[in-house]
Scaffold this motif. Structure first.
Motif, PDB file in Angstrom:
ATOM      1  N   ASP A 167       0.820  -1.217   0.000  1.00 45.74           N
ATOM      2  CA  ASP A 167       0.000   0.000   0.000  1.00 45.74           C
ATOM      3  C   ASP A 167       0.847   1.258   0.000  1.00 45.74           C
ATOM      4  O   ASP A 167       0.338   2.368  -0.061  1.00 45.74           O
ATOM      5  N   GLY A 168       2.159   1.114   0.199  1.00 43.10           N
ATOM      6  CA  GLY A 168       3.015   2.297   0.145  1.00 43.10           C
ATOM      7  C   GLY A 168       3.968   2.367   1.318  1.00 43.10           C
ATOM      8  O   GLY A 168       4.102   1.409   2.079  1.00 43.10           O
ATOM      9  N   ILE A 169       4.614   3.526   1.453  1.00 45.91           N
ATOM     10  CA  ILE A 169       5.593   3.647   2.523  1.00 45.91           C
ATOM     11  C   ILE A 169       5.117   4.658   3.567  1.00 45.91           C
ATOM     12  O   ILE A 169       4.336   5.552   3.261  1.00 45.91           O
ATOM     13  N   GLU A 170       5.603   4.452   4.787  1.00 44.81           N
ATOM     14  CA  GLU A 170       5.360   5.444   5.831  1.00 44.81           C
ATOM     15  C   GLU A 170       6.669   5.682   6.537  1.00 44.81           C
ATOM     16  O   GLU A 170       7.376   4.734   6.889  1.00 44.81           O
ATOM     17  N   LYS A 171       6.997   6.947   6.740  1.00 43.34           N
ATOM     18  CA  LYS A 171       8.209   7.277   7.497  1.00 43.34           C
ATOM     19  C   LYS A 171       7.955   6.945   8.960  1.00 43.34           C
ATOM     20  O   LYS A 171       6.878   7.229   9.481  1.00 43.34           O
ATOM     21  N   ILE A 172       8.918   6.356   9.622  1.00 39.36           N
ATOM     22  CA  ILE A 172       8.786   6.155  11.068  1.00 39.36           C
ATOM     23  C   ILE A 172       9.424   7.373  11.703  1.00 39.36           C
ATOM     24  O   ILE A 172      10.598   7.670  11.461  1.00 39.36           O
ATOM     25  N   ASP A 173       8.615   8.087  12.451  1.00 36.93           N
ATOM     26  CA  ASP A 173       9.076   9.357  12.980  1.00 36.93           C
ATOM     27  C   ASP A 173      10.003   9.113  14.171  1.00 36.93           C
ATOM     28  O   ASP A 173       9.568   9.112  15.313  1.00 36.93           O
ATOM     29  N   SER A 174      11.257   8.839  13.872  1.00 38.58           N
ATOM     30  CA  SER A 174      12.200   8.542  14.946  1.00 38.58           C
ATOM     31  C   SER A 174      13.576   8.965  14.503  1.00 38.58           C
ATOM     32  O   SER A 174      13.966   8.738  13.366  1.00 38.58           O
ATOM     33  N   LYS A 175      14.298   9.579  15.395  1.00 38.01           N
ATOM     34  CA  LYS A 175      15.690   9.908  15.076  1.00 38.01           C
ATOM     35  C   LYS A 175      16.601   8.950  15.853  1.00 38.01           C
ATOM     36  O   LYS A 175      17.758   9.228  16.096  1.00 38.01           O
ATOM     37  N   ASN A 176      16.021   7.791  16.239  1.00 40.53           N
ATOM     38  CA  ASN A 176      16.828   6.771  16.913  1.00 40.53           C
ATOM     39  C   ASN A 176      18.054   6.488  16.079  1.00 40.53           C
ATOM     40  O   ASN A 176      17.940   6.044  14.946  1.00 40.53           O
ATOM     41  N   ASP A 177      19.202   6.714  16.646  1.00 43.21           N
ATOM     42  CA  ASP A 177      20.407   6.522  15.869  1.00 43.21           C
ATOM     43  C   ASP A 177      20.895   5.086  16.056  1.00 43.21           C
ATOM     44  O   ASP A 177      21.910   4.855  16.685  1.00 43.21           O
ATOM     45  N   LEU A 178      20.118   4.128  15.541  1.00 41.74           N
ATOM     46  CA  LEU A 178      20.473   2.721  15.738  1.00 41.74           C
ATOM     47  C   LEU A 178      21.857   2.424  15.172  1.00 41.74           C
ATOM     48  O   LEU A 178      22.207   2.914  14.103  1.00 41.74           O
ATOM     49  N   SER A 179      22.628   1.623  15.887  1.00 37.76           N
ATOM     50  CA  SER A 179      23.915   1.156  15.355  1.00 37.76           C
ATOM     51  C   SER A 179      23.782  -0.311  15.002  1.00 37.76           C
ATOM     52  O   SER A 179      23.320  -1.118  15.819  1.00 37.76           O
ATOM     53  N   GLY A 278      22.511 -16.583   1.817  1.00 38.20           N
ATOM     54  CA  GLY A 278      23.835 -15.970   1.709  1.00 38.20           C
ATOM     55  C   GLY A 278      23.660 -14.493   2.041  1.00 38.20           C
ATOM     56  O   GLY A 278      22.696 -14.135   2.723  1.00 38.20           O
ATOM     57  N   GLY A 279      24.552 -13.653   1.564  1.00 35.44           N
ATOM     58  CA  GLY A 279      24.413 -12.222   1.868  1.00 35.44           C
ATOM     59  C   GLY A 279      24.816 -11.916   3.290  1.00 35.44           C
ATOM     60  O   GLY A 279      25.735 -12.543   3.830  1.00 35.44           O
ATOM     61  N   CYS A 280      24.096 -11.020   3.939  1.00 34.37           N
ATOM     62  CA  CYS A 280      24.559 -10.473   5.229  1.00 34.37           C
ATOM     63  C   CYS A 280      23.611 -10.772   6.387  1.00 34.37           C
ATOM     64  O   CYS A 280      22.439 -11.047   6.194  1.00 34.37           O
ATOM     65  N   ILE A 281      24.185 -10.612   7.587  1.00 40.14           N
ATOM     66  CA  ILE A 281      23.349 -10.549   8.795  1.00 40.14           C
ATOM     67  C   ILE A 281      23.516  -9.151   9.388  1.00 40.14           C
ATOM     68  O   ILE A 281      24.518  -8.466   9.113  1.00 40.14           O
ATOM     69  N   ILE A 282      22.519  -8.745  10.192  1.00 42.35           N
ATOM     70  CA  ILE A 282      22.672  -7.504  10.950  1.00 42.35           C
ATOM     71  C   ILE A 282      22.578  -7.825  12.429  1.00 42.35           C
ATOM     72  O   ILE A 282      21.892  -8.774  12.826  1.00 42.35           O
ATOM     73  N   SER A 283      23.263  -7.009  13.210  1.00 43.54           N
ATOM     74  CA  SER A 283      23.286  -7.245  14.637  1.00 43.54           C
ATOM     75  C   SER A 283      23.144  -5.881  15.327  1.00 43.54           C
ATOM     76  O   SER A 283      23.835  -4.931  14.958  1.00 43.54           O
ATOM     77  N   LEU A 284      22.223  -5.793  16.263  1.00 43.76           N
ATOM     78  CA  LEU A 284      21.917  -4.506  16.909  1.00 43.76           C
ATOM     79  C   LEU A 284      22.841  -4.279  18.107  1.00 43.76           C
ATOM     80  O   LEU A 284      22.902  -5.124  19.003  1.00 43.76           O
ATOM     81  N   VAL A 285      23.520  -3.139  18.114  1.00 44.51           N
ATOM     82  CA  VAL A 285      24.470  -2.841  19.194  1.00 44.51           C
ATOM     83  C   VAL A 285      24.331  -1.390  19.658  1.00 44.51           C
ATOM     84  O   VAL A 285      23.661  -0.588  19.017  1.00 44.51           O
ATOM     85  N   ASP A 286      24.969  -1.067  20.769  1.00 44.05           N
ATOM     86  CA  ASP A 286      25.178   0.327  21.140  1.00 44.05           C
ATOM     87  C   ASP A 286      26.614   0.435  21.654  1.00 44.05           C
ATOM     88  O   ASP A 286      27.393  -0.521  21.516  1.00 44.05           O
ATOM     89  N   GLU A 287      26.934   1.557  22.306  1.00 39.96           N
ATOM     90  CA  GLU A 287      28.351   1.734  22.692  1.00 39.96           C
ATOM     91  C   GLU A 287      28.806   0.693  23.733  1.00 39.96           C
ATOM     92  O   GLU A 287      29.990   0.417  23.869  1.00 39.96           O
TER      93      GLU A 287
END
Ligand code: MEV
Length: 317
Positions: A167-179, A278-287
């Protein structure tokens, strides 16, 4: 005059594959880009030089898409021809593509290339709207693979964090600076083949697949709440839940499983991103855990840390 546009690569945070079958996906752009530089030529030729995949074409205007090799260059020819036609331009065009997005590992390099090329060629005639650029970018991607959902191009145009569905895209209103740590399995995959394999799975297991789409919908709902609350523990847990779903539809591999196990020891959560196989994995981290996770993954794979790019498609002259 030269027209320069650049577009970012992406990761799918949640919902890959299920998005092709109507579920919402959540994506974000990464801080790696493709830049396209276009220039009109006096001769009626279309020249395309791509550092992405290292290929070069020097074609007559009448060249047929189906005769073009390598195949991944076809969308760029389509974009050039259609844009020149749209603006009644009789001259030719040269397009140069440069990339810092690793190709063929699910980070959206093909989509970003289509977005940057469309914007760059259109920029020779005054810019088009983001919506028009997106439309042409998706149409050109579909020359290679008609089932592509359009999610990758959409996030590349608008940047940041988005939800995407048919149905389309919606911006997620967040400036969460995910690493995110992105680790490459170095296993070559074809998005097309993996998507077709999932289609087969769906056809053989209709009821189960419908239930899984419902479960994926529930995960996505919870993710949106966790993003709002900036709750990394919850987001990481939901990543692992999403990974279980991807394993059930058989898009993981032993190598991807190994990377995910390693990343999960120290990060908030890890999963495949994109088609899998194949391809990549992502892993959620912070400092608190980025350095250790990176160090552990580096022992077994190529990896890098990425932040969200909030800009999306951009122009420079
Ligand atoms: C590929 O990056 C993501 C898939 O969901 C396919 C698509 O959305 O077109 C596997």
């Amino acid at each position: 005059m030269k027209s320069v546009a650049s577009a970012p690569g992406k990761v799918i945070l949640f919902g890959e594959h299920f998005v092709v079958h109507g579920v919402k996906a959540i994506l974000c752009t990464i801080d790696k880009r493709i830049t396209a530089t276009s220039q009109l030529l006096d001769e009626r030729k279309i020249r395309i030089k791509s550092r992405l995949g290292n290929a070069e074409l020097n074609l007559d205007m009448s060249s047929n898409l189906d005769s073009i090799s390598p195949k991944f260059m076809r969308p760029f020819l389509h974009i050039a021809k259609e844009t020149l036609r749209e603006f009644n331009e009789n001259r030719g065009v040269e397009i140069i593509l440069e990339s810092d997005i690793p190709a063929g590992i699910g980070l959206g390099s093909s989509s970003a290339a289509c977005v940057a090329t469309t914007a760059s060629v259109a920029g020779l005639f005054g810019r088009k709207s983001k919506e028009d650029i997106l439309k042409r970018a998706i149409e050109s991607e579909r020359i290679i693979f008609e089932d592509v959902s359009g999610a990758d191009s959409s996030v590349s145009v608008f940047g940041g964090l988005i939800t995407y569905s048919k149905d389309g895209i919606e911006k997620i209103d967040s400036k969460n600076d995910l690493s995110l740590i992105i680790a490459n399995s170095n296993q070559i995959h074809s998005t097309r083949e993996v998507v077709l394999k999932v289609k087969e799975f769906k056809n053989k297991n209709e009821k189960l697949f419908a239930e899984m789409c419902e479960q994926e919908n529930a995960i996505i709902k919870n993710v949106l709440s966790a993003i709002k609350e900036d709750n990394l523990t919850s987001l990481g847990f939901l990543m692992s839940k999403n990974q279980e779903m991807l394993e059930k539809i058989n898009v993981s591999t032993d190598r991807l499983d190994l990377l995910i196990r390693e990343a999960s020891k120290t990060s908030y959560g890890a999963k495949i991103t994109g088609a899998g196989g194949g391809g990549c994995i992502i892993s959620l981290v912070d400092e608190s855990n980025a350095a250790t996770t990176l160090e552990n993954l580096r022992k077994i794979s190529d990896c890098f840390i990425s932040k969200i790019d909030f800009e999306g498609l951009s122009y420079s002259q």
